[in-house]
Enzyme design. Structure first.
Site, PDB file in Angstrom:
ATOM      1  N   TRP A 145       0.851  -1.188   0.000  1.00  0.00           N
ATOM      2  CA  TRP A 145       0.000   0.000   0.000  1.00  0.00           C
ATOM      3  C   TRP A 145       0.886   1.236   0.000  1.00  0.00           C
ATOM      4  CZ3 TRP A 145      -4.763  -0.785  -1.267  1.00  0.00           C
ATOM      5  CH2 TRP A 145      -5.713   0.224  -1.171  1.00  0.00           C
ATOM      6  N   ASP A 201      -0.006  11.030   0.204  1.00  0.00           N
ATOM      7  CA  ASP A 201      -1.055  12.023   0.445  1.00  0.00           C
ATOM      8  C   ASP A 201      -2.397  11.348   0.689  1.00  0.00           C
ATOM      9  OD1 ASP A 201      -1.824  11.147  -2.080  1.00  0.00           O
ATOM     10  OD2 ASP A 201      -1.925  13.147  -2.966  1.00  0.00           O
ATOM     11  N   GLU A 204      -3.438   8.587  -1.550  1.00  0.00           N
ATOM     12  CA  GLU A 204      -2.621   7.379  -1.394  1.00  0.00           C
ATOM     13  C   GLU A 204      -1.822   7.034  -2.645  1.00  0.00           C
ATOM     14  OE1 GLU A 204      -5.021   4.889   1.829  1.00  0.00           O
ATOM     15  OE2 GLU A 204      -5.966   4.741  -0.136  1.00  0.00           O
ATOM     16  N   GLU A 205      -1.592   8.018  -3.495  1.00  0.00           N
ATOM     17  CA  GLU A 205      -0.909   7.770  -4.762  1.00  0.00           C
ATOM     18  C   GLU A 205       0.419   8.517  -4.876  1.00  0.00           C
ATOM     19  OE1 GLU A 205      -5.118   7.444  -7.257  1.00  0.00           O
ATOM     20  OE2 GLU A 205      -3.954   9.287  -7.268  1.00  0.00           O
ATOM     21  N   GLU A 427     -18.767   6.966  -3.987  1.00  0.00           N
ATOM     22  CA  GLU A 427     -17.499   7.690  -4.026  1.00  0.00           C
ATOM     23  C   GLU A 427     -17.473   8.688  -5.178  1.00  0.00           C
ATOM     24  OE1 GLU A 427     -13.117   6.075  -3.418  1.00  0.00           O
ATOM     25  OE2 GLU A 427     -13.789   5.661  -5.463  1.00  0.00           O
TER      26      GLU A 427
END
Length: 607
Positions: A145, A201, A204-205, A427
């Site tokens: 992750w 961030d 998550e990228e 989302e």
């Protein structure tokens, strides 16, 4: 040395040219009220253990979404959970007393989660607090992750300090000091120690320095210093690090807008909802529009609002004919490709919320200062606007407030049009048709609707001290403060005193699509279950030296057995034929184990 450009704002009473924006004919207030109730029900359904959609989550664990396939969001994220909890605390403050037991459950869950040994590390040196997500049964998520993510501790401490504010008004001083403050103290120690190190961030990228993360870290330290004083505690790191962090935040301004990430290898425009989400998370009704805390009414945030919203006008089909000065659907960032790169409900709602916040701050200040930085934002609403200070008694002030409110309402209307009839909030919604996409019943989406509704109706959280925060120094320094971390035993944390740092390295040649995992006989090692095993990294893998490895914190002075596992491309597992043993060392020690795969090898994937 930092450079500060002085901006001149003088009173001016000429009326602006009115925008073509007019009031919406629909009953938007009625919609917001009804959807707010649906959104709160949606949040509660996603919180364990009594939530109807929480699917086995432990008490107080906030599930990101009940979706388990394409995408699987049946996890708990520290960031999403804290933002949701902060919203629930604000609802509690507004009279929703039935929420208090759930908030208490959250406190117990977070005390345990702070101590979980994860791929990011452990509590003993604070590194484990940077782990972004966990299984909903309060165990580690061990897959690969984007980690660490450094916003979670700051956001959790903010949420819990907000709850302490409620407790102090209702006779809960002892609980605040003995049960909740130790959790906050760990989080503030993490912020003080690690704020100037890069991480992933909120999306998550991107690994780097994130505006959203740092803005919330600054708030946490400022609020933490005030709360420590109130409770008779100390937070030296809060006092010493907050001004340096505020100084560093000035690095994100590029002259026309705030950029989302710096110190990163990811190449993007920097236009990102990161900036608006940061501003609303650190909103303070008493905050200044002109200081470096980047309040919603700050000229740099308003300029960034325009730049961000404009970046989506030409790339989404649903934004056809939504020209400058009219609301538009907003995504994460214009280069986004996740699920095809679509508008997000929470991003579109943030574009509304930041404007409702700004209006409230203008009213508090009794004036609106239009300067050269914010002029492009206001010019979309009033083409003839020039740098002035509009006093509250002027007709120009009222015109600006009314038009900004109509502009903000436009974003809410876009969300209304993109919702299904049952009020569920996913989302994303399609860039072409506005149909809901990706994870359904997303907790963060529900929470975002509620915080928007709170601000639209004039409900504001207690100030956190933005107006009295220490100014940034003349010269920024990359300092830090060594933290001390202790399990919050009174809140239910297990008594884990320390860990050892062992490195497991295995020489294992693999085919494309194969991965190597580590498992063993303890809870930390997954009890020989492939699904609970630790994923090893292969960043140093070569054909001549096929090395897989993991740095893993473990309990001290503990005999363990372990073995490596191959995960095949089809998801099946091949276990070693040997069982290895190790007794971990004393606190603070660590060893590197160098092993060679012993057992069956996989077969190349046919795909």
């Amino acid at each position: 040395m930092k450079t500060i450009k002085a901006l001149f704002c003088t009173p001016f009473f000429a009326l602006p040219v009115f925008s073509a924006l007019g009031p919406y004919k629909r009953d938007l207030t009625g919609f917001v009220a009804s959807e707010r109730a649906i959104a709160l029900e949606g949040v509660l359904a996603n919180v364990g253990s009594n939530g109807s959609l929480s699917m086995g989550a432990y008490p107080g664990v906030v599930v990101a979404a009940p979706s388990t396939l394409n995408p699987n969001y049946l996890y708990t994220w520290s960031r999403d959970s804290a933002l949701t909890l902060k919203m629930l605390v604000d609802e509690l403050t507004e009279g929703q007393s039935s929420l208090q037991p759930l908030i208490e459950d959250y406190i117990g869950a977070q005390a345990v989660i702070q101590t979980i040994i994860s791929p990011s590390g452990s509590l003993s040196n604070g590194t484990g607090l940077g782990e972004p997500k966990f299984e909903i049964d309060e165990t580690a998520f061990k897959g690969s992750w984007g980690r660490p993510q450094r916003d979670g501790p700051a956001l959790r401490s903010i949420a819990l300090m907000s709850y302490i504010g409620y407790l102090l008004e209702h006779g809960g001083q002892d609980e605040a000091r003995t049960k909740i403050w130790p959790i906050i103290a760990n989080d503030l120690a993490y912020v003080g120690q690690y704020w100037n190190q890069t991480g992933f961030d909120l999306w998550e990228e991107t690994s780097g320095s994130s505006f959203f993360t740092l803005l919330n870290q600054h708030r946490a330290l400022v609020q933490g210093a005030r709360m420590a004083s109130t409770l008779g505690k100390e937070c030296a790191a809060c006092v010493s690090q907050a001004p340096q962090l505020l100084c560093f935040l000035e690095s994100f301004w590029n002259g026309t807008s705030v950029i989302a990430n710096i110190n990163t290898q990811t190449v993007r425009s920097g236009r990102d909802s990161n900036t608006l989400l940061g501003a609303i998370a650190t909103f303070d009704i008493n905050g200044s529009c002109s200081d470096g805390t980047y309040q919603p009414c700050n000229s740099k945030i308003l300029a960034s609002h325009k730049v961000l919203v404009d970046s989506f006008r030409g790339i989404y089909a649903v934004n056809a004919n939504r020209t400058a000065g009219n609301a538009a659907a907003v995504g994460r960032y214009p280069e986004d490709v996740y699920y095809g790169g679509n508008p997000w409900y929470l991003c579109t709602l943030s574009a509304a919320e930041v404007l409702y916040d700004a209006i409230s701050q203008w009213k508090k200040a009794g004036q609106i200062c239009v300067d050269s930085i914010s002029q492009p934002f206001f010019k979309d609403l009033f083409p003839s606007v020039r740098p002035h200070t509009y006093k509250a008694s002027s007709s120009g002030y009222k015109a600006i407030v009314d038009a900004t409110k109509a502009y903000a309402d436009g974003f809410v209307t876009i969300v209304e049009d993109a919702l299904p009839s049952n009020g569920s909030i996913s989302e994303q919604f399609s860039r072409n048709s506005s149909q809901p996409l990706s994870a359904y019943d997303l907790t963060w989406s529900f929470a975002s609707f509620i915080t928007m509704a709170q601000r639209r109706s004039g409900q504001y959280p207690a100030p956190w001290g933005a107006a009295s925060s220490a100014p940034a120094p003349a010269t920024c320094q990359g300092t830090s403060a060594q933290g001390t971390y202790v399990p919050a035993l009174a809140a239910g944390a297990p008594n884990i005193s320390c860990t050892v740092a062992d490195t497991f390295a295995v020489n294992a040649s693999t085919y494309y699509g194969e991965n190597i995992f580590l498992t063993g006989n303890t809870t930390e090692l997954g009890e020989y279950q492939g699904s609970q095993a630790w994923a090893l990294g292969a960043s140093n893998y070569t054909d001549s030296y096929p090395l897989w490895y993991i740095d893993l914190p473990l309990p001290p002075n503990t005999p363990i057995s372990y073995q490596y596992v191959r995960q095949e491309a089809d998801g099946s597992y091949l276990y070693e034929t040997v069982n290895r043993t190790l007794t971990t060392g004393a606190c603070g020690t660590g060893v590197t184990l160098r092993d060679t795969w012993t057992g069956p090898t996989g077969t190349p994937s046919s795909s």
